[in-house]
Design an enzyme around this catalytic site. Structure first.
Site, PDB file in Angstrom:
ATOM      1  N   ASP A 179      42.218  35.688  38.367  1.00  0.00           N
ATOM      2  CA  ASP A 179      42.178  35.930  39.818  1.00  0.00           C
ATOM      3  C   ASP A 179      40.733  36.110  40.333  1.00  0.00           C
ATOM      4  OD1 ASP A 179      42.335  38.472  38.393  1.00  0.00           O
ATOM      5  OD2 ASP A 179      42.565  39.463  40.334  1.00  0.00           O
ATOM      6  N   HIS A 180      39.760  36.014  39.401  1.00  0.00           N
ATOM      7  CA  HIS A 180      38.347  36.115  39.789  1.00  0.00           C
ATOM      8  C   HIS A 180      37.569  34.822  39.545  1.00  0.00           C
ATOM      9  CE1 HIS A 180      38.506  40.564  40.359  1.00  0.00           C
ATOM     10  NE2 HIS A 180      39.619  40.340  39.696  1.00  0.00           N
TER      11      HIS A 180
ATOM     12  N   HIS B 161      38.892  37.370  34.293  1.00  0.00           N
ATOM     13  CA  HIS B 161      40.293  37.236  34.708  1.00  0.00           C
ATOM     14  C   HIS B 161      40.485  36.109  35.726  1.00  0.00           C
ATOM     15  CE1 HIS B 161      41.212  41.606  33.312  1.00  0.00           C
ATOM     16  NE2 HIS B 161      41.332  40.732  32.348  1.00  0.00           N
TER      17      HIS B 161
ATOM     18  N   HIS C  96      33.894  39.040  35.958  1.00  0.00           N
ATOM     19  CA  HIS C  96      34.622  39.112  34.683  1.00  0.00           C
ATOM     20  C   HIS C  96      35.603  37.959  34.582  1.00  0.00           C
ATOM     21  CE1 HIS C  96      37.484  41.203  37.311  1.00  0.00           C
ATOM     22  NE2 HIS C  96      38.400  41.117  36.373  1.00  0.00           N
TER      23      HIS C  96
ATOM     24  N   HIS D  86      40.017  44.255  45.058  1.00  0.00           N
ATOM     25  CA  HIS D  86      41.442  44.361  45.403  1.00  0.00           C
ATOM     26  C   HIS D  86      41.674  45.409  46.490  1.00  0.00           C
ATOM     27  CE1 HIS D  86      43.234  41.921  42.115  1.00  0.00           C
ATOM     28  NE2 HIS D  86      42.160  42.311  41.441  1.00  0.00           N
TER      29      HIS D  86
ATOM     30  N   ASP E 278      36.609  44.500  39.281  1.00  0.00           N
ATOM     31  CA  ASP E 278      37.754  45.388  39.038  1.00  0.00           C
ATOM     32  C   ASP E 278      37.334  46.649  38.278  1.00  0.00           C
ATOM     33  OD1 ASP E 278      39.310  43.498  40.258  1.00  0.00           O
ATOM     34  OD2 ASP E 278      40.377  42.869  38.452  1.00  0.00           O
TER      35      ASP E 278
ATOM     36  N   HIS F 205      37.248  47.587  32.073  1.00  0.00           N
ATOM     37  CA  HIS F 205      38.349  46.708  32.491  1.00  0.00           C
ATOM     38  C   HIS F 205      38.381  45.484  31.568  1.00  0.00           C
ATOM     39  CE1 HIS F 205      41.120  44.798  35.308  1.00  0.00           C
ATOM     40  NE2 HIS F 205      40.321  43.757  35.386  1.00  0.00           N
TER      41      HIS F 205
HETATM   42 FE    FE Z   1      41.424  41.365  39.574  1.00  0.00          FE
HETATM   43 ZN    ZN Z   2      40.521  41.832  36.532  1.00  0.00          ZN
END
Ligand code: FE
Ligand code: ZN
Length: 266
Positions: A64-65, A62, A60, A177, A139, A118
């Site tokens: 942090d990915h 985001h 996805h 996570h 996530d 998400h």
């Molecule tokens: Fe994340």
């Molecule tokens: Zn995420």
């Protein structure tokens, strides 16, 4: 970085930022990385294990990915697999529900599931190899919990989690996570009589005490202890009603929504 052996392929756990896990799937020579939010730890893992990057897999949009993708591509050109509808630039192989891919450089076939909630375009990757069932779910499903509903509806997330819960019990859940202990604290509050949750909390606390990862978990363990897969259980419904967060007789999706909202402020 623990190295889990699964037939000819292994998965390296690469911690990043505060609590992210980036996953490196490899055969001792070639490697695919799942959700490289940061390039530095990935480059370190590749060089430490003598691996050549052959593919990038994204779940996805985001940061942090996906944040490490440009930096990884600056050094080597590899295909970038990712969701068709999540607005990520630079994907070379756009994917959606039911599609199958063979990961370049590896003897690895993965099936794609749409798991909106998400984010709206979120996908998950499933390996269906007897004895080595794997799930890379970003996530969506977490150990003992689930992702926040930033874009999707409770009904969408509940459907997505139901798809994942239907995978074989021995499926290893590679989520993105380390939230397990805080998730289990919530699980204990909403389902205090679940002995499996208490056992799992003991195990997870011990692991985190020595900085060991609590993931991957398994679908079987999640089905037994994760409240977001168990929101139709009478004990959880009663906790929601007793806490004034759900009217008795409400629908299962209402229970799921109330559970997710409670976790947001827990
Ligand atoms: Fe994340
Ligand atoms: Zn995420």
């Amino acid at each position: 970085m623990p190295n889990q052996q699964n037939s000819e392929l292994s998965v390296l756990t690469v911690p990043a930022f505060n609590d992210n896990y980036l996953w490196v799937i490899h055969d001792g020579q070639h490697a695919a990385v799942v959700d490289p939010g940061d390039a530095g730890p990935i480059r370190d893992a590749l060089s430490q294990h003598g691996l050549t990057l052959t593919a990038i897999l994204l779940t996805h949009h985001h940061a942090d990915h996906i944040g490490g993708v440009p930096s990884l591509l600056a050094h080597t050109q590899v295909p970038v697999f990712g969701p068709r509808y999540d607005g990520i630039e630079g994907i070379t192989q756009a994917l959606g529900e039911g599609e199958r891919i063979t990961v370049p450089g590896l003897a690895l076939e993965l099936e794609v599931l749409d798991v909106p909630g998400h984010t709206l375009g979120h996908i998950a990757y499933v390996r269906r190899t007897p004895g080595a069932h794997w799930l890379f779910c970003g996530d969506t499903l977490f150990a003992g919990g689930c992702g926040r509903l930033f874009e999707g509806t409770p009904a969408q997330m509940a459907d997505s989690l139901a798809k994942l819960a239907a995978l074989p019990d021995d499926t290893l859940v590679y989520c993105a996570h380390e939230y397990t202990v805080s998730n289990l604290r919530f699980a204990q509050a909403v389902e205090p009589d679940n002995h499996g949750v208490a056992l799992r909390m003991r195990d997870a606390t011990a692991k985190r005490g020595t900085r060991l990862p609590t993931v991957p978990s398994t679908i079987g363990l999640e089905r037994g202890t994760n409240p977001f897969l168990r929101y139709t259980e009478p004990g959880i419904v009663k906790s929601l009603v007793d806490a004034g967060r759900l009217k008795s007789g409400a629908s299962p999706v209402d229970a799921f929504a109330a559970l997710r909202e409670w976790k947001n402020v827990f």
